[in-house]
Design an enzyme around this catalytic site. Sequence first.
Site, PDB file in Angstrom:
ATOM      1  N   ASP A 190      62.419  28.448 -70.384  1.00  0.00           N
ATOM      2  CA  ASP A 190      62.967  29.228 -69.278  1.00  0.00           C
ATOM      3  C   ASP A 190      62.747  28.624 -67.891  1.00  0.00           C
ATOM      4  O   ASP A 190      61.722  28.000 -67.609  1.00  0.00           O
ATOM      5  CB  ASP A 190      62.349  30.627 -69.283  1.00  0.00           C
ATOM      6  CG  ASP A 190      62.616  31.376 -70.568  1.00  0.00           C
ATOM      7  OD1 ASP A 190      63.350  30.862 -71.424  1.00  0.00           O
ATOM      8  OD2 ASP A 190      62.067  32.475 -70.721  1.00  0.00           O
ATOM      9  N   GLN A 213      59.327  26.571 -67.887  1.00  0.00           N
ATOM     10  CA  GLN A 213      58.300  26.711 -68.893  1.00  0.00           C
ATOM     11  C   GLN A 213      58.191  25.399 -69.671  1.00  0.00           C
ATOM     12  O   GLN A 213      59.191  24.873 -70.182  1.00  0.00           O
ATOM     13  CB  GLN A 213      58.642  27.862 -69.826  1.00  0.00           C
ATOM     14  CG  GLN A 213      58.662  29.220 -69.149  1.00  0.00           C
ATOM     15  CD  GLN A 213      57.259  29.721 -68.877  1.00  0.00           C
ATOM     16  OE1 GLN A 213      56.637  30.350 -69.708  1.00  0.00           O
ATOM     17  NE2 GLN A 213      56.744  29.422 -67.694  1.00  0.00           N
ATOM     18  N   GLU A 238      64.353  40.307 -70.154  1.00  0.00           N
ATOM     19  CA  GLU A 238      63.514  39.280 -69.530  1.00  0.00           C
ATOM     20  C   GLU A 238      64.212  38.708 -68.294  1.00  0.00           C
ATOM     21  O   GLU A 238      65.399  38.881 -68.078  1.00  0.00           O
ATOM     22  CB  GLU A 238      63.216  38.156 -70.525  1.00  0.00           C
ATOM     23  CG  GLU A 238      62.389  38.611 -71.711  1.00  0.00           C
ATOM     24  CD  GLU A 238      61.927  37.455 -72.585  1.00  0.00           C
ATOM     25  OE1 GLU A 238      60.734  37.386 -72.878  1.00  0.00           O
ATOM     26  OE2 GLU A 238      62.784  36.625 -72.963  1.00  0.00           O
TER      27      GLU A 238
END
Length: 544
Positions: free
Chosen positions: A64, A80, A249
């Site tokens: 991400d 990430q 998310e």
Amino acid sequence: MTVNWAGVPEVWRGRFLAALAFAFAICGSSAAAENGLPKSMRESGTPQWRSLLHYTPQRNWMNDLNGLVYYRGIYHLFYQYNPEGNVWGNMSWGHATSRNLIDWTEQPVALAANRSEEVFSGSVVVDSHNTSGLGTAAVPPLVALYTSVYKTGSGHEPGGQAQSLAYSTDEDKTWRRYAHNPVLTLNPESSHFRDPKVSWYARGGYWLMCAVVADVHVVKLYRSSNLIDWTFLSDFTLPDIPHHGALWEIPDLVSLPLDGNPAKEKWVMIVNVNPWSIAGGSGAMYFVGRFDGTRFVPDEVAPAGSDASRWQWLDHGADYYAAGTFSNVPDRKTVAIGWMGNWDYANDVPTSPWRGAMALPRELALETVAGRPQLVFVPTESYASLVGRSPTTRIAQVGLESSTQALPAVTRGVVQNIELTIEPGGAHRAGLVVRGSADGTTGTRIFYDSEAQTLTIDRSHAGETSFSPAYSPQHIVNLPLHDGRLHLRVVVDRASVEVFAEHGQAVITDLILPALEDDRISLFAESGGATFRDIAVSDLSLAH
């Protein structure tokens, strides 16, 4: 068929040299190193799938997006990252920089996991007026809000999540964790409270944060005067959400002028969901509505229990997730980027020594389409400039009657921009095949179905497909024709296809894994006649 052959010798020379260099890279030749090829083209592993236009780390796992920010002429992309391996784990913030959103330079890890915490998603802002007190008026800090995921011995419940702060006073070269982290937590602590996206709300004169409690489908809004002390504003959620079991998310809340009119401001809430997306697995949905400084209220939502096609999506392909927008972009432009992956099979994608890529950055606008405010997406000006200076073959018109026709050899390539207008006419289906093989058995089909009024990417024969049973073959968007025509821009890279339809009214993004030699383009019409106009094929590998 008529072909504009202007510049063909130059194209052939360039393509020959590029192909020769790439062949040396695949073979690991020392001559390739001496010719100054990028390290990524001299590696072992799968360089044939290393994207040219899309950012990938040199090695290891990436997923991400985090901390998207523009500062002093440079775009910063955090993400990430696993510094220790090629699968998810040891979550830290990787970092890359660019001046044009196309050419990226990988930087050292910005925020590394340690004994106390892993570093999950978040955002970065320029604290221009030093509201945090962490810099000075002369040297304003860059401030990151990120999610701490606590480990055993941290003083928190293992797996608990809270929002923490880090800052840089040397233009992003080094980052320091705030001494009094976390700055925001739930009581009791939650293992799903994450993904803070922070922006400056000018009308209210405060910092605005949206974060999620992912497992109960809630976006929580907060305000702060200093990026450290946060006050709850409101929750955004929906009753009778149809996708039970999914996670919400990476939220984002941005304002956009409707149809370019600043007096008609609308707010867009982006929520990334996994699973249950329009193409299965991971995806990015959005809501258009109003924000009064406290609450976001969508103008309309699909009825409870509706199929995914009734909701609004940033992308209709399988590989566009964790989408977010850059902060501090000049000229109030809204630029978004997403992770080009899907949690259904992300850990199985057979690339090495890296795994993960970013989609092409896109500029967002809000337009009225069929009486409804809708996001439209176009590649950035930097990408348009790249296409403009690339060798291009133009074909005025091709007419087909229930047949397939290959485009001239000069159009062969693996990194391309393809633009064309399709008039399906009486054909049941009409479209093109990209990254096709010489025998026609391999290729990615992009076609319009006149009866269903849909645009489809079919990657069922796009190359390597056996690495996961969840690698879905077809992705479809409903798209009525305008005056019997459909305009497409197809961005082809070594391991992906992005289709921008009707000047960005719909986008389909998919990973594909073809062989290096699969570089042909063909057109086809099924069960009737179709016309293809204004075909332009640009070889982006030569101008990049």
